[in-house]
Design an enzyme around this catalytic site. Structure first.
Site, short mmCIF file in Angstrom:
data_model
loop_
_atom_site.label_atom_id
_atom_site.label_comp_id
_atom_site.label_asym_id
_atom_site.label_seq_id
_atom_site.Cartn_x
_atom_site.Cartn_y
_atom_site.Cartn_z
N ASN A 113 -2.89 8.41 -6.95
CA ASN A 113 -3.65 7.29 -6.27
C ASN A 113 -3.04 6.02 -6.73
O ASN A 113 -2.41 5.18 -5.97
CB ASN A 113 -5.00 7.44 -6.71
CG ASN A 113 -5.97 6.44 -5.75
OD1 ASN A 113 -5.60 5.49 -5.50
ND2 ASN A 113 -7.17 7.04 -5.68
N ASP A 114 -3.14 5.37 -7.79
CA ASP A 114 -2.66 4.14 -8.50
C ASP A 114 -1.30 3.70 -8.34
O ASP A 114 -1.02 2.77 -7.87
CB ASP A 114 -3.42 3.79 -9.98
CG ASP A 114 -4.91 4.04 -9.98
OD1 ASP A 114 -5.52 3.34 -8.97
OD2 ASP A 114 -5.30 4.40 -11.10
N VAL A 115 -0.45 4.92 -8.39
CA VAL A 115 0.87 4.76 -8.50
C VAL A 115 1.68 4.57 -6.93
O VAL A 115 2.82 4.56 -6.93
CB VAL A 115 1.60 6.25 -9.27
CG1 VAL A 115 1.06 5.85 -10.74
CG2 VAL A 115 1.39 7.26 -8.40
N TYR A 123 -7.94 5.96 -11.39
CA TYR A 123 -8.49 5.53 -12.50
C TYR A 123 -8.46 4.07 -12.95
O TYR A 123 -9.07 3.93 -13.93
CB TYR A 123 -7.29 6.31 -13.68
CG TYR A 123 -7.82 6.48 -15.11
CD1 TYR A 123 -9.18 7.34 -15.21
CD2 TYR A 123 -7.45 6.07 -16.15
CE1 TYR A 123 -9.69 7.51 -16.63
CE2 TYR A 123 -7.95 6.39 -17.51
CZ TYR A 123 -9.03 6.89 -17.55
OH TYR A 123 -9.59 7.29 -18.76
N ALA A 124 -7.57 3.34 -12.32
CA ALA A 124 -7.60 1.80 -12.56
C ALA A 124 -8.99 1.15 -11.92
O ALA A 124 -9.23 0.24 -12.18
CB ALA A 124 -6.58 1.36 -11.98
#
Length: 465
Positions: free
Chosen positions: A394-396, A434-435
């Site tokens: 997700n964040d990456v 997660y961020a």
């Protein structure tokens, strides 16, 4: 009992084995060999330490009993723990290393004669300095690792926890630790020793709570470094060569890894180790944006796009780890390759929740190493690929990191997934990563969301293929 010279030689051998262990662990191909060298080195070090004492009293029976109990518990946990919980396990183990350093320092301070350090109130100055530093770093490691464990486990929010005046308070406490160590060495007061431990435990909590979930892999690496320095400090106190070598290796390698990861994430190394210094108190950027229309599909749609592609790039993430979908993913890739479709894997440096998380999972599924590429090796290939299959990352993959200066992940290098002709994004829902921020990739025109469990969706795609 063996002589001091012979002990030094065996400690040197164990140190060489530890270096070989680190070298082996740098690659999935040699990681098993690296683990073997590490185990052998530790076995030699522990055995030599026992044989060097020359005093096998009744107390040694208790030591052996607790070594057996601790080893059995550790082996059981390591056998049962799923790969998804490995970051939490590592954080937990770091806390135990820090706590053990604190306990050894307490023992040495209360009974210095047993360690040949002098007498109570008259401890050797050098030993007291080493003991104080080892105890302080060990306390910081313990409390910081506990916070990291709670955040990774979801017991505590992964969002940064900040308050007004936090950084000045941290600075005051760190200065206080230095001042207390100075006066402790001058007066050897037991009250100052206990105060040192208490405020060291406190600063460990305060340093980690303002660090957000996106930076948690760096935190784990950093705490690994702290645990090594704590062990090295106590090693100097005990005049134990093996402990000094081991602690220095762990401390330096952890610091280097933390620096490399910070550089790869465009994070300031000093900001992270100082507890997210400079992080904003405004948490508004962590809120989920108003949801926009997305295109969703099913396994049949995904199989159709893949069958008509000439190249596919797989982007694994934490969602794959949670669903344990790596074996199903390998089967899907094997099917694609039978149809002469080129397949490669793109790994972000912080995919998952600790360094190397995705590499280990793919190695577990026997994915060939020559098909796995790091971000800088494969990022330019997305523009020429037909399909990007994002499974749980997700964040990456969030383009916001390149466009929104207010985003907590702004400046972090991300995989250029949006440049692919088609993006298949496997996820249970539109929930943030997660961020704690929304992913703009969900709403791109070339993105097809596949809402399902990662393992089941991958298996269904394989059937359709």
């Amino acid at each position: 009992m063996i002589s001091a010279n012979l002990s030094a030689i065996f400690y040197l051998v164990s140190g060489v084995l530890f270096i070989l262990a680190l070298r082996g662990l740098s690659s999935p191909e040699t990681s098993r060999q690296g683990n073997f060298f590490g185990i052998l080195g530790m076995f030699i070090a522990v055995t030599v330490t026992f044989l060097s004492t020359g005093n096998f009293s009744a107390g040694f029976i208790y030591v052996l009993i607790f070594i057996f109990l601790g080893g059995s518990i550790g082996a059981f946990i390591a056998y049962k723990i799923p790969m998804t919980a490995m970051p939490e396990l590592v954080a937990g183990f770091h806390s135990l290393v820090g706590l053990s350093a604190v306990f050894v320092a307490i023992s040495a301070f209360l009974n210095p004669e047993a360690f040949n350090l002098g007498t109570p109130g008259n401890i050797k100055l050098g030993s007291l300095i080493e003991m104080s530093i080892g105890a302080a770093v060990g306390a910081v490691t313990f409390s910081g690792s506990v916070i990291a464990f709670l955040k990774l486990q979801g017991i505590m929010s992964g969002s940064p926890i900040t308050f007004k005046g936090q950084h000045p308070l941290n600075a005051i406490i760190l200065i206080s630790i230095i001042v207390i160590i100075y006066f402790l060495c001058s007066t050897q007061s037991s009250n100052l020793f206990w105060i040192l431990l208490v405020i060291s435990f406190l600063i460990g909590f305060l340093l980690i709570i303002p660090i957000g979930g996106a930076d948690m892999p760096v935190v784990i690496s950093m705490l690994n470094s702290y645990s090594g320095w704590a062990a090295a400090g106590i090693g100097f106190t005990l005049e134990n060569t093996a402990l000094i070598i081991t602690g220095a290796l762990v401390g330096s390698s952890g610091a280097i890894l933390s620096y490399i990861m910070c550089k790869g994430m465009n994070r300031s190394f000093f900001n992270v180790i100082l507890g997210g210094f400079g992080a904003t108190d405004d948490t508004a950027t962590n809120s989920i944006k108003e949801q926009r229309p997305v295109k969703s599909g099913n396994a049949d749609d995904a199989a159709f796009l893949m069958k008509n592609a000439s190249s596919v790039i797989i982007v694994p993430g934490y969602g794959m780890a949670v669903a344990q979908a790596q074996h199903a993913l390998r089967e899907m890739v094997d099917t694609l390759k039978k149809n002469d479709i080129k397949v490669s894997y793109a790994i972000h440096p912080v995919a998952g929740r600790m360094p190397g998380h995705m590499n280990v999972l793919l190695a577990e599924a026997n994915v060939p190493y020559d098909e796995v590429f790091e971000l800088e090796e494969i990022n330019n290939d997305f523009a020429n690929a037909d399909v990007a299959f994002v499974i749980g990352a997700n964040d990456v993959t969030n383009p916001v990191a390149k466009t929104d200066p207010q985003s907590p992940i702004y400046g972090m290098p991300v995989l250029d997934v949006e440049k692919c002709k088609s993006v298949l994004f496997v996820k249970r829902s539109l929930s943030p990563g997660y961020a704690g921020i929304d992913n703009d990739l969900f709403y791109k025109e070339n993105t097809l969301m596949l809402f399902a469990d990662a393992k089941k969706m991958t298996e269904d795609i394989t059937k359709n293929l």
